[in-house]
Design a protein around this motif. Structure first.
Motif, mmCIF file in Angstrom:
data_model
loop_
_atom_site.group_PDB
_atom_site.id
_atom_site.type_symbol
_atom_site.label_atom_id
_atom_site.label_comp_id
_atom_site.label_asym_id
_atom_site.label_seq_id
_atom_site.Cartn_x
_atom_site.Cartn_y
_atom_site.Cartn_z
ATOM 1 N N VAL A 248 0.841 -1.203 0.000
ATOM 2 C CA VAL A 248 0.000 0.000 0.000
ATOM 3 C C VAL A 248 0.871 1.246 0.000
ATOM 4 N N GLU A 249 1.902 1.241 0.829
ATOM 5 C CA GLU A 249 2.771 2.410 0.879
ATOM 6 C C GLU A 249 3.497 2.618 -0.454
ATOM 7 N N ALA A 250 3.830 1.538 -1.122
ATOM 8 C CA ALA A 250 4.437 1.647 -2.459
ATOM 9 C C ALA A 250 3.449 2.277 -3.442
ATOM 10 N N LEU A 251 2.175 1.852 -3.347
ATOM 11 C CA LEU A 251 1.146 2.437 -4.218
ATOM 12 C C LEU A 251 0.936 3.915 -3.905
ATOM 13 N N ILE A 252 0.991 4.269 -2.623
ATOM 14 C CA ILE A 252 0.827 5.679 -2.238
ATOM 15 C C ILE A 252 1.978 6.515 -2.778
ATOM 16 N N LYS A 253 3.201 5.963 -2.699
ATOM 17 C CA LYS A 253 4.359 6.676 -3.260
ATOM 18 C C LYS A 253 4.176 6.879 -4.766
ATOM 19 N N LYS A 254 3.693 5.854 -5.425
ATOM 20 C CA LYS A 254 3.440 5.954 -6.857
ATOM 21 C C LYS A 254 2.363 6.998 -7.133
ATOM 22 N N HIS A 255 1.362 7.035 -6.270
ATOM 23 C CA HIS A 255 0.278 8.000 -6.438
ATOM 24 C C HIS A 255 0.778 9.431 -6.199
ATOM 25 N N GLU A 256 1.712 9.599 -5.268
ATOM 26 C CA GLU A 256 2.279 10.927 -5.036
ATOM 27 C C GLU A 256 3.037 11.422 -6.258
ATOM 28 N N ASP A 257 3.787 10.506 -6.899
ATOM 29 C CA ASP A 257 4.465 10.863 -8.164
ATOM 30 C C ASP A 257 3.438 11.219 -9.228
ATOM 31 N N GLN A 307 -11.358 11.443 -9.760
ATOM 32 C CA GLN A 307 -10.945 10.050 -9.626
ATOM 33 C C GLN A 307 -9.633 9.940 -8.841
ATOM 34 N N MET A 308 -8.745 10.905 -9.064
ATOM 35 C CA MET A 308 -7.464 10.895 -8.373
ATOM 36 C C MET A 308 -7.680 11.052 -6.860
ATOM 37 N N ILE A 309 -8.576 11.974 -6.492
ATOM 38 C CA ILE A 309 -8.880 12.183 -5.071
ATOM 39 C C ILE A 309 -9.505 10.933 -4.467
ATOM 40 N N GLU A 310 -10.426 10.330 -5.216
ATOM 41 C CA GLU A 310 -11.073 9.110 -4.726
ATOM 42 C C GLU A 310 -10.054 7.987 -4.576
ATOM 43 N N LYS A 311 -9.161 7.880 -5.567
ATOM 44 C CA LYS A 311 -8.138 6.837 -5.516
ATOM 45 C C LYS A 311 -7.226 7.047 -4.310
ATOM 46 N N ARG A 312 -6.833 8.301 -4.077
ATOM 47 C CA ARG A 312 -5.960 8.603 -2.940
ATOM 48 C C ARG A 312 -6.672 8.290 -1.621
ATOM 49 N N SER A 313 -7.977 8.584 -1.583
ATOM 50 C CA SER A 313 -8.747 8.299 -0.370
ATOM 51 C C SER A 313 -8.815 6.802 -0.112
#
Length: 434
Positions: A248-257, A307-313
């Motif tokens: 999950v943290e890897a996905l969050i890092k990817k999402h931050e990029d 969608q980006m906000i929803e995905k981040r949530s």
């Protein structure tokens, strides 16, 4: 020479002058360049004949002077005939000169008209090119059309000298009082109007081609923006929320990029919107289509950000869920470890009857209970977190499983607390008994 011979010669000469005069009785000055040039050549032959005839007139004049000397009684008659002949000759020469001038004027007119027709033909041809309604379907084609249109501009500018020479020639004919001055003036004015129309057509076509290039640039920007949006939509469409805290943290890092890339793209979208507004405000010929395309891109962009906000949530919820799961695992392991201590009954061993050993075990258990007390808030916090996840429906569909784990964790904790309390009580009783 006898007087009778001179009279006969005079009569022949007068007949010759009469015929030449009759030859000049024509209003035909040609209707085109070829006919005018033919008449000029014919008149040149006529002038050569006049030259020969003039020699005869001069010769007859000399003869008349001699006759006056030899026949003084006929002076009046001879002079009268000489005057009559000279008058006829002067009239003929004058008319010949007038015809020559008129033929020259006709030649000038035909040259003027020929140049006029050539220039008008060129204008019509180039106007057909600059008035084309062809429009490009991509940026490369639009740039090619603009380049070709600029070549027409170069060709038009190259003709400026020709038009100036033509106008100067026409003005010169008007100043000279040419017999066709009204027609010449009309042609000059007509040519000026046609040139003005050509210039207007070129400018209008240039504006259209400029707008065409702008539209194709806008369309290309829209296509590039939509391609980038589509690539990011694919990323956001993934249901992968991670199956562990690390994933999950890897996905969050990817999402931050991804979020950083979105911020960079935001400037391009704003520039695209500004460009579209500029074209619409300038009353672009494709204004309706630009309006629609702009709104399509902006709507799609807004949906992407949503969608980006929803995905981040969702990733945040998944991170909380995975953190909760890890915390529960750690606490369960910790409780399991502490249960071994809490259920240890080695103090009942007869070898531990000594007071000092009981006191030591009691002190250790007090430290154990203090540790349990210190971790109570942590355990309560994990349970509260689990309850919150269930209430928010943020358990990725595993609410029942979370409830079971919370229940089990609470039971284990209570069991540990109870076992610790029982052991504490028994240690107190053993000390008191001792």
């Amino acid at each position: 020479m006898k007087c009778s011979d001179s009279t006969e010669m005079l009569m022949k000469l007068k007949n010759g002058l009469k015929k030449k005069n009759q030859a000049l009785n024509t209003d035909n000055y040609g209707h085109d360049m070829a006919s005018v040039q033919a008449l000029q050549r014919k008149h040149e032959g006529f002038e050569r004949d006049l030259a020969a005839l003039g020699d005869k007139v001069n010769s007859l004049g000399e003869t008349a002077q001699r006759l006056i000397q030899s026949h003084p009684e006929a002076v009046d008659d001879i002079q009268e005939k000489c005057t009559e002949l000279n008058t006829a000759w002067s009239s003929l020469v004058g008319r010949a000169d007038q015809r020559k001038d008129k033929l020259g004027n006709s030649h000038d007119l035909q040259r003027f008209l020929s140049d006029f027709r050539d220039l008008m033909s060129w204008i019509n041809g180039i106007r057909g090119l600059v008035s084309s309604e062809e429009l490009a379907k991509d940026v490369t084609g639009a740039e090619a059309l603009l380049e070709r249109h600029q070549e027409h501009r170069t060709e038009i500018d190259a003709r400026i000298g020709t038009f100036q020479a033509f106008e100067q020639f026409g003005q010169q004919l008007l100043v000279q009082g040419h017999y066709a001055s009204p027609e010449i003036k009309q042609r000059l004015e007509a040519l000026d109007l046609e040139r003005a129309d050509l210039e207007k057509a070129w400018v209008q076509r240039r504006m259209m081609l400029d707008q065409c290039l702008e539209f194709q640039l806008f369309s290309r920007d829209c296509e590039q923006a939509e391609n980038r949006i589509a690539a990011r939509e694919t990323f956001l469409a993934s249901d992968d929320k991670g199956d562990s805290l690390d994933s999950v943290e890897a996905l969050i890092k990817k999402h931050e990029d991804f979020d950083k890339a979105i911020n960079v793209q935001e400037e391009k979208i704003a520039a695209l919107q500004s460009f579209a507004n500029q074209l619409i405000g300038a009353d672009h010929y494709a204004k309706p289509e630009i309006f629609i395309r702009r709104n399509e891109v902006l709507d799609r962009w807004r949906r992407l950000k949503t969608q980006m906000i929803e995905k981040r949530s969702k990733l945040g919820e998944s991170q909380t869920l995975q953190q909760f799961s890890r915390d529960v695992d750690e606490i369960e392991a910790w409780i399991s470890e502490k249960l071994q201590t809490a259920t240890d009954e080695s103090y009942k061993d007869p070898t531990n009857i000594q007071l000092s050993k009981l006191l030591s075990k009691h002190q250790k258990h007090q430290a154990f209970e203090a540790e349990l007390h210190a971790n109570a808030d942590r355990i309560r916090g994990v349970i509260d977190t689990g309850d919150t996840l269930i209430q928010r429906g943020a358990c990725a569909g595993s609410e029942d499983a979370v409830k079971v784990r919370l229940g089990a964790l609470d039971e284990q904790w209570q069991f540990l607390v109870n076992k610790s309390a029982e052991k504490s009580q028994k240690l107190k009783e053993a000390n008191k008994q001792h």
